[in-house]
Design an enzyme around this catalytic site. Structure first.
Site, PDB file in Angstrom:
ATOM      1  N   GLU A 181     -16.510  20.981 -25.064  1.00 37.80           N
ATOM      2  CA  GLU A 181     -17.590  21.425 -24.517  1.00 37.80           C
ATOM      3  C   GLU A 181     -18.680  21.598 -25.234  1.00 37.80           C
ATOM      4  O   GLU A 181     -19.962  21.301 -24.390  1.00 37.80           O
ATOM      5  CB  GLU A 181     -17.235  23.064 -23.996  1.00 37.80           C
ATOM      6  CG  GLU A 181     -15.790  23.003 -22.922  1.00 37.80           C
ATOM      7  CD  GLU A 181     -14.557  22.518 -23.692  1.00 37.80           C
ATOM      8  OE1 GLU A 181     -13.622  22.311 -23.189  1.00 37.80           O
ATOM      9  OE2 GLU A 181     -14.514  22.746 -24.840  1.00 37.80           O
ATOM     10  N   ASP A 201      -7.356  25.069 -19.349  1.00 38.03           N
ATOM     11  CA  ASP A 201      -6.197  25.785 -19.787  1.00 38.03           C
ATOM     12  C   ASP A 201      -5.911  26.599 -18.540  1.00 38.03           C
ATOM     13  O   ASP A 201      -6.043  27.913 -18.462  1.00 38.03           O
ATOM     14  CB  ASP A 201      -6.445  26.741 -20.983  1.00 38.03           C
ATOM     15  CG  ASP A 201      -6.640  25.705 -22.099  1.00 38.03           C
ATOM     16  OD1 ASP A 201      -6.071  24.597 -22.224  1.00 38.03           O
ATOM     17  OD2 ASP A 201      -7.164  26.181 -23.335  1.00 38.03           O
ATOM     18  N   ASP A 209     -10.159  16.620 -27.250  1.00 34.83           N
ATOM     19  CA  ASP A 209     -10.186  18.031 -26.770  1.00 34.83           C
ATOM     20  C   ASP A 209     -11.240  18.958 -27.353  1.00 34.83           C
ATOM     21  O   ASP A 209     -11.801  18.480 -28.445  1.00 34.83           O
ATOM     22  CB  ASP A 209      -8.674  18.846 -27.428  1.00 34.83           C
ATOM     23  CG  ASP A 209      -8.405  19.913 -26.616  1.00 34.83           C
ATOM     24  OD1 ASP A 209      -8.973  20.129 -25.425  1.00 34.83           O
ATOM     25  OD2 ASP A 209      -7.417  20.519 -27.149  1.00 34.83           O
TER      26      ASP A 209
END
Length: 806
Positions: A416, A481, A413
């Site tokens: 980026e 999200d 997670d």
């Protein structure tokens, strides 16, 4: 005629070029065309007859041969080279590149059709930042490659966005970043891939990692621009004769997705998050009590710490909350349920591993070599330098230890990365040079770690960010999200269709939506029903509203259970879609224009899609929707999967919606394997499966279908021989329907070579007058009410034939 052609050619491509650029010379060295200009050097080479690579090296720079995306080796022997006093030309049977010397111009053609040409080509200009990245892309100037494009073509690509299928008219930032709670529009998300796909069936892939922009004709000047802070000025032009051919060629260039483990196609139990072992055990027990199939449980960040903030980077089991972690994992495993823990690349200064990370020098650094630290939501942190061999190995050792504890997959997670200031430095460059490839290389280290240390296990790698070619490392991406609203649901089809065209065919969403405390059972159920026809079925959300069906209202739970059971019914069909993707790159979810390439209206349509070759799916995307407008693609007759109503291709109908399912149709003439009720994929066996043939009375040509079988666990390798295919050939001869079945068994196959097959032939209006079996014994039963025949027979290594007199 030659002079006339040259005159026409010059007039066609002579507009809008860089008048300051002058041709100086050229040479052909080892099948690479080198062209010297007044401002630098061009290098052009073919990878094959459908892929050409062009690199420009400005004066004062050196050629950088390193690509993070490309794995194909150039095979550029099969091209022709022509030259004259006015132009140069290199061509294959599919691609033609023409270079006019004065005024200097490079143009790309597919079988004589002009695709695009360099306009000003390469130049530098003052940086004008987009509002969304003003604090992220901070440079005085950028480097640009500029092209002329056709006035009417639709443009796709640029990664995951919610902009509408045709993305022309947008300037897009290439800076991977999360968009928390997005809904009907999202200009910048976790995957920003430097690729443009044209409705003319060509792609341009900009083979450069540093951050920048893609401008898809935002100024309405028929212009395409790639803009970057630094790095390679390299791009590949890829062509295809069909959409499938185009994607095949792109994934040949950048690599294909390995076949995932079969269990990855099952249902996941997931939320943010399970605070303790007891809570995880109670949740799985609830699935068992409700007889709802489940294959995996995902543990969010509480597995390594009790608090949301301050513990990231511990990366070891928090025994206070998970006292018998290994036993829990083993107990779940015995139930056929896999355990997947979350990990992040951030080591907080308050975490247990901070001092170790500093001492072993595994972190990104500042300008003088100290660990680079900064604040973000979870605390004061450093980030693992996964480009540095010692950092990569240190991180892999964490995963290796978890795998030895029995966990079956990896969740990466915030890759980026969530926050990575420009002042940080890594082994492979500055933060801005590696920002967009961080998730890509993270997946790579996990994938290669499994290959080396667990070579008999297919890895499961769930990641939120990646780059061109990340699919070859087995990355399973999701759409971030998304808001838990109808607006959030509305863009999910577009995201998955776009990403499938860009090679990442397993793009999916947090089913039910992630962000916000919106308790909406209708939305939840419709999202899960859509998820039945997604690459991955994974409900997940913030824990203020349950994401698991077992904790929803009785009505929602019942409908969700039906959706999940349908998901398992399609298990082997879906597994074959995954196999096809691993071999050809073709996505599991496919835009309707794949079916009708010349239908202009379909080029921007994303409210419906094809699931594989055989299913036509129209999700319900609005609250309280009573009817759904459905367009049925030409060339086939479509059957309502639940009610049997037929619809001719090329027509549009208003379909009444049902609470129990979304509009689902199947192509007449298809054979689809359907699996009986199972508790999870561990219980899958081929004797629980039926082949359903949707007989098409208009059948004219022979139809072929193939289904792939293996153990669902071992990495796919055609040389290991432990697999087989079941092939079906269907044709109609007069009043006889002939179905031939062949079991193609690999040389080293270790399973049973003989099996009993159940074949259900639907849409047979009357009981057949006569049945003939060849090379087998079997029986037939006819259902007068539902108009279908059930055949049961044995197949081994001999071809079996069934002849049905209608």
């Amino acid at each position: 005629m030659k002079k006339l052609f040259l005159l026409l050619f010059l007039s066609t491509v002579g507009f809008a070029q860089n008048a300051n650029r002058k041709y100086i010379s050229h040479q052909l060295i080892e099948n690479i065309l080198e062209v010297k200009t007044s401002d630098g050097m061009y290098f052009l080479q073919f990878y094959n007859d459908k892929i050409i690579e062009t690199t420009f090296v400005p004066k004062g720079e050196k050629f950088n041969p390193n690509s993070h995306a490309v794995v194909l080796k150039p095979d550029n022997n099969g091209f022709e080279f022509k030259q004259s006093t006015d132009y140069l030309e290199i061509k294959t049977t599919e691609l033609e590149i023409q270079i006019v010397k004065a005024p200097f111009k490079i143009s790309y053609y597919k079988k004589g059709e002009l695709l695009l040409s360099e306009k000003l080509g390469y130049f530098k200009r003052k940086h004008e930042p987009l509002e969304r990245v003003k604090g992220n892309i901070i440079y005085d100037s950028t480097e640009v490659i500029q092209f002329n494009i056709n006035a009417t073509e639709k443009l796709y690509g640029g990664g995951a966005r919610v902009l509408g299928m045709d993305r022309r008219g947008n300037r897009l930032a290439l800076y991977n970043r999360a968009d928390y709670g997005y809904e009907t529009r999202s200009e910048l998300m976790n995957f920003t891939i430097p690729i443009v796909i044209s409705s003319q069936k060509y792609m341009v892939h900009f083979d450069n990692a540093p951050i920048g922009y893609l401008d898809l004709d935002s100024k309405k000047e028929n212009m395409l621009e790639y803009e970057t802070i630094s790095g390679r000025k390299t791009y590949q032009v890829i062509v295809g004769n069909t959409w499938e051919d185009l994607i095949y060629n792109y994934t040949e260039l950048t690599g294909r997705q390995p076949l995932p483990p079969r269990w990855a196609l099952g249902n996941f139990s997931s939320r943010f998050g399970y605070h303790s072992e007891a809570e995880a055990r109670r949740t799985i027990q609830k699935f068992q009590d409700e007889n709802i199939p489940v294959d995996a449980i995902i543990l969010d960040l509480y597995w390594f710490g009790k608090e949301l903030q301050g513990t990231m980077g511990n990366l070891e089991v928090y025994r206070d909350s998970f006292p018998t972690f290994e036993k829990m994992v083993d107990d779940f495993s015995k139930m056929g349920i896999k355990t997947i823990p979350i990990t992040e690349p951030f080591i907080l200064t308050t975490s247990k591993k901070w001092q170790e990370a500093v001492e072993k020098k595994i972190l990104a650094t500042d300008s003088i070599g100290n660990p680079f630290t900064y604040d973000f939501y979870f605390g004061n942190t450093g980030i693992i330098d996964i480009f540095k061999p010692i950092g990569k190995n240190w991180f892999w050792d964490i995963y290796k230890e978890l795998a030895n504890k029995g966990v079956s997959g990896v969740w990466g997670d915030l890759g980026e990365p969530e926050v990575l200031p420009a002042a940080a430095n890594t082994f492979d460059g500055t933060a801005d040079e590696v920002h967009n490839i961080y998730g890509h290389n993270w997946a790579k280290l996990v994938f290669e770690g499994y290959q080396n240390d667990f070579p008999t296990q297919r890895p499961f790698i769930l990641m939120r960010s990646g780059y061109s070619g990340s699919q070859r490392y087995g990355m399973i991406p999701w759409s971030g999200d998304v808001n838990r609203t109808w607006g959030g649901l509305s863009g999910q089809v577009e995201i998955s269709l776009q990403m499938g065209m860009q090679g990442l065919a397993y793009m999916h969403s947090d089913l039910g939506g992630f962000a916000g405390a919106n308790l909406d059972d209708e939305l939840y159920v419709r999202w899960l029903q859509y998820g039945v026809f997604n690459p991955i079925f994974r409900p997940h959300a913030q824990s203020d509203v349950a994401s698991e069906p077992v904790f929803r209202s009785e009505s929602a739970k019942s409908l969700a259970k039906q959706a999940i059971e349908m998901r398992y019914k399609l298990l082997h069909y879906n597994y074959n879609l995954a196999y096809q993707n691993s071999k050809s790159g073709i996505p599991l979810m496919r835009p309707l224009f794949f079916e009708e390439p010349e239908n202009e209206a379909l080029l921007t349509k994303s409210d419906g899609y094809l699931w594989g070759n055989d299913f036509l799916i129209y999700p319900i995307l609005e609250a309280g929707q009573k009817t759904k407008e459905v367009y049925f693609p030409k060339g086939s007759t479509w059957i309502d999967f639940y009610y049997g109503t037929t619809y001719e291709g090329g027509t549009t109908h208003q379909i009444q919606t049902e609470r129990s399912h979304i509009p689902t149709f199947i192509r007449k003439g298809s054979i689809v394997p359907l699996v009986g009720r199972i508790k999870n994929t561990e219980a899958f066996t081929k004797d629980k499966m039926e082949y359903h043939y949707y007989f098409d009375e208009k059948i004219s040509d022979e139809k072929e279908f193939s289904f792939y079988f293996d153990d669902g666990k071992t990495p796919l390798n055609d040389n290991n021989g432990n697999f087989y295919f079941m092939h079906f050939e269907v044709e109609k001869e007069g009043k006889w329907l002939e179905i031939e079945i062949e079991k193609e068994i690999a040389e080293n196959f270790t399973g049973t070579k003989e099996e009993t097959v159940t074949l259900i032939v639907k849409n047979i209006s009357k009981k057949p007058r006569k049945i003939k079996f060849k090379n087998t014994k079997g029986n037939m039963q006819y259902n007068e009410k539902l108009k279908y025949c059930t055949f049961t027979f044995v197949v081994s290594e001999k071809d079996v034939e069934i002849k049905i007199k209608l």
